[in-house]
Design a protein around this motif. Sequence first.
Motif, mmCIF file in Angstrom:
data_model
loop_
_atom_site.group_PDB
_atom_site.id
_atom_site.type_symbol
_atom_site.label_atom_id
_atom_site.label_comp_id
_atom_site.label_asym_id
_atom_site.label_seq_id
_atom_site.Cartn_x
_atom_site.Cartn_y
_atom_site.Cartn_z
ATOM 1 N N ALA A 123 34.440 43.262 39.109
ATOM 2 C CA ALA A 123 33.385 42.366 38.636
ATOM 3 C C ALA A 123 33.225 42.529 37.130
ATOM 4 N N SER A 124 32.981 41.416 36.431
ATOM 5 C CA SER A 124 32.840 41.455 34.974
ATOM 6 C C SER A 124 31.725 40.513 34.550
ATOM 7 N N ALA A 182 28.842 38.146 34.495
ATOM 8 C CA ALA A 182 28.245 37.293 35.520
ATOM 9 C C ALA A 182 29.228 36.943 36.629
ATOM 10 N N ARG A 183 30.497 37.305 36.465
ATOM 11 C CA ARG A 183 31.521 36.952 37.448
ATOM 12 C C ARG A 183 31.648 38.062 38.486
ATOM 13 N N SER A 184 31.224 37.761 39.684
ATOM 14 C CA SER A 184 31.313 38.727 40.772
ATOM 15 C C SER A 184 32.727 38.742 41.332
ATOM 16 N N ARG A 185 33.006 39.705 42.201
ATOM 17 C CA ARG A 185 34.311 39.749 42.856
ATOM 18 C C ARG A 185 34.532 38.503 43.728
ATOM 19 N N VAL A 186 33.472 38.019 44.345
ATOM 20 C CA VAL A 186 33.580 36.804 45.150
ATOM 21 C C VAL A 186 33.938 35.613 44.261
ATOM 22 N N ASN A 187 33.329 35.523 43.081
ATOM 23 C CA ASN A 187 33.680 34.472 42.129
ATOM 24 C C ASN A 187 35.150 34.551 41.749
ATOM 25 N N GLN A 196 33.647 41.317 48.369
ATOM 26 C CA GLN A 196 32.611 41.920 47.521
ATOM 27 C C GLN A 196 32.980 43.340 47.128
ATOM 28 N N LYS A 221 33.668 37.329 52.676
ATOM 29 C CA LYS A 221 32.786 37.766 51.595
ATOM 30 C C LYS A 221 32.482 39.271 51.622
#
Length: 213
Positions: free
Chosen positions: A73-74, A76-81, A67, A63
Amino acid sequence: MATITKGILGGFSGTVGTVVGVNWRGKDIIRSRPKAGARTPTEKQLMQQMKFSLVVGFLQPLKPVQQMYFGAASGARSRVNLAVSYTISEALQVVNDIPELIYNKVLITKGDLLGFQNVEAATQAAGILQMTWEDNTTQGNASPADVVNVVCYCEELSAFEIYQGVASRADLAASVALPVYFSGKEIQVWAYMNNSKETQACSSPYLGSFTVQ
């Protein structure tokens, strides 16, 4: 929900058919009986839950890296998502109804920095992992100062070892000393580079599966 204002029997407490009676703050109230618990999940839903659990558990130790260095990231979507979504859709297979990771499709990082050129890895005596690659410091957005990092995973132990800053792009070689508890175990190995400002990374190549000597 309804309030009983009058009636020959007054208020009641408990359940009658599909109705529940309670006294709340001095008022007699009736409301519909709560619905039964959630339905039993379908086989498809259970499989999706198994896939999600496997991927999230596998990626959790990564993580901090993802991260910073997995796509962009876009909303609500994080890099982790994004990492979880990618792994489920691209790096997973089902064998005998059990989801399994496809290690040579797993990405530790995903980015636009120029990556390694002809990178290779091998294990040596005393638990040493050796890496070599060719010079591409003059190409694209590469810099001689780009930082080399190595990620090792042992499935048998469910353990990661992450080695950051082991060399620079210009060094053309790096070696790391693996932990004693990896001795005799099979490990999966990836590498990635990030720039010195820590704002970009390359997509991580899979270097192979090795038995630690």
